[in-house]
Motif scaffolding. Structure first.
Motif, PDB file in Angstrom:
ATOM      1  N   ASN A  59       0.847  -1.187   0.000  1.00  0.00           N
ATOM      2  CA  ASN A  59       0.000   0.000   0.000  1.00  0.00           C
ATOM      3  C   ASN A  59       0.886   1.241   0.000  1.00  0.00           C
ATOM      4  OD1 ASN A  59      -2.042   1.831   0.197  1.00  0.00           O
ATOM      5  ND2 ASN A  59      -2.573   1.379   2.306  1.00  0.00           N
TER       6      ASN A  59
ATOM      7  N   CYS B   2       0.405   4.011  -1.416  1.00  0.00           N
ATOM      8  CA  CYS B   2      -0.351   5.259  -1.564  1.00  0.00           C
ATOM      9  C   CYS B   2      -1.161   5.596  -0.320  1.00  0.00           C
ATOM     10  CB  CYS B   2      -1.301   5.153  -2.758  1.00  0.00           C
ATOM     11  SG  CYS B   2      -0.463   4.841  -4.309  1.00  0.00           S
TER      12      CYS B   2
ATOM     13  N   PRO C 110       1.586   9.995   1.352  1.00  0.00           N
ATOM     14  CA  PRO C 110       1.493   9.862  -0.107  1.00  0.00           C
ATOM     15  C   PRO C 110       0.067   9.914  -0.642  1.00  0.00           C
ATOM     16  CG  PRO C 110       1.859   7.730   0.897  1.00  0.00           C
ATOM     17  CD  PRO C 110       1.935   8.744   2.005  1.00  0.00           C
ATOM     18  N   GLN C 111      -0.036  10.401  -1.880  1.00  0.00           N
ATOM     19  CA  GLN C 111      -1.274  10.290  -2.653  1.00  0.00           C
ATOM     20  C   GLN C 111      -1.071   9.294  -3.789  1.00  0.00           C
ATOM     21  OE1 GLN C 111      -2.195  14.397  -3.696  1.00  0.00           O
ATOM     22  NE2 GLN C 111      -4.053  14.252  -2.473  1.00  0.00           N
ATOM     23  N   THR C 112       0.155   9.283  -4.325  1.00  0.00           N
ATOM     24  CA  THR C 112       0.563   8.307  -5.327  1.00  0.00           C
ATOM     25  C   THR C 112       1.865   7.699  -4.830  1.00  0.00           C
ATOM     26  OG1 THR C 112       1.815   9.956  -6.574  1.00  0.00           O
ATOM     27  CG2 THR C 112      -0.498   9.622  -7.208  1.00  0.00           C
ATOM     28  N   GLU C 113       2.322   6.638  -5.459  1.00  0.00           N
ATOM     29  CA  GLU C 113       3.543   5.989  -4.989  1.00  0.00           C
ATOM     30  C   GLU C 113       4.698   6.994  -4.919  1.00  0.00           C
ATOM     31  OE1 GLU C 113       4.557   2.433  -7.066  1.00  0.00           O
ATOM     32  OE2 GLU C 113       2.549   1.593  -6.831  1.00  0.00           O
TER      33      GLU C 113
ATOM     34  N   SER D 220       4.984   9.860  -3.556  1.00  0.00           N
ATOM     35  CA  SER D 220       4.732  11.306  -3.617  1.00  0.00           C
ATOM     36  C   SER D 220       4.720  11.921  -2.216  1.00  0.00           C
ATOM     37  CB  SER D 220       3.384  11.579  -4.297  1.00  0.00           C
ATOM     38  OG  SER D 220       2.297  11.246  -3.435  1.00  0.00           O
TER      39      SER D 220
END
Length: 193
Positions: A77, A79, A96-99, A101
């Motif tokens: 997980n 994200c 994170p919001q995306t991998e 980020s």
């Protein structure tokens, strides 16, 4: 003892995995040199939205990179969740919001040879990072956290991983609310009992 106790009363204790205890900031600290504490799945941790994470660390090794102190972002997980650690020798907070980020990196390197209070907050729109009670960075991050299964590792990225923090970890706290800058400053300047 093979167990790390939760003194908040919420029964979020964990298993000590290949880590030693040593005199800490207040009582005993976790000596993280490759070991960690693993908190099994806990719904209340997996459903955090607005929160504060804080701890005290001490290390004699400068410039630690990709070393994690409090982590609930895992390969299953990437994200969801959050983590607090070190990148390029500086404190780092990720929500994170995306991998990979949203890494907020502090302005100053982590001092060596003394106890340092670290704290990070997320209020649903902004990430903030504090060192010794002083804000050391902010980053916009609008949107809810993706839920996790509530797994949490203290002192490492994952149990037995090579991205472990080298040093001492004490007084880890996770709040289900955003502490004010004044509350964080007060916690940071509190002396041991």
């Amino acid at each position: 003892s093979p167990v790390a106790l939760d003194y908040s009363g919420h029964r979020n204790g964990g298993s000590v995995e290949r880590a030693a205890r040593t005199p800490g900031f207040d009582g005993n600290a976790l000596q993280c040199d490759g070991g960690s504490v693993f908190l099994h799945q806990n719904r209340s941790l997996g459903e955090l939205q607005k929160f504060t994470v804080a701890c005290r660390v001490k290390t004699d090794l400068a410039d630690q990179d990709n070393r994690w102190i409090v982590n609930c972002v895992f390969s299953r997980n990437l994200c969801g969740g959050f983590r607090l650690g070190l990148l390029g020798g500086k404190p780092c907070f990720q929500v994170p919001q995306t991998e990979w980020s949203h890494h907020l990196i502090g302005r100053e390197p982590l001092p060596v040879g003394k106890w340092v209070h670290l704290a990070a907050t997320f209020d649903g729109t902004t990430m903030r990072l504090y060192m010794h009670g002083t804000e050391s960075g902010t980053m916009p991050r609008p949107g809810a956290l993706l839920p996790t299964n509530g797994r949490l590792v203290l002192g490492n990225y994952e149990v037995g991983h090579l991205s472990y923090f080298k040093g001492l970890l004490d007084d880890v706290r996770i709040y289900r609310r955003v502490l004010s800058p004044e509350e964080i400053r007060s916690d940071a300047t509190t002396l041991p009992k």
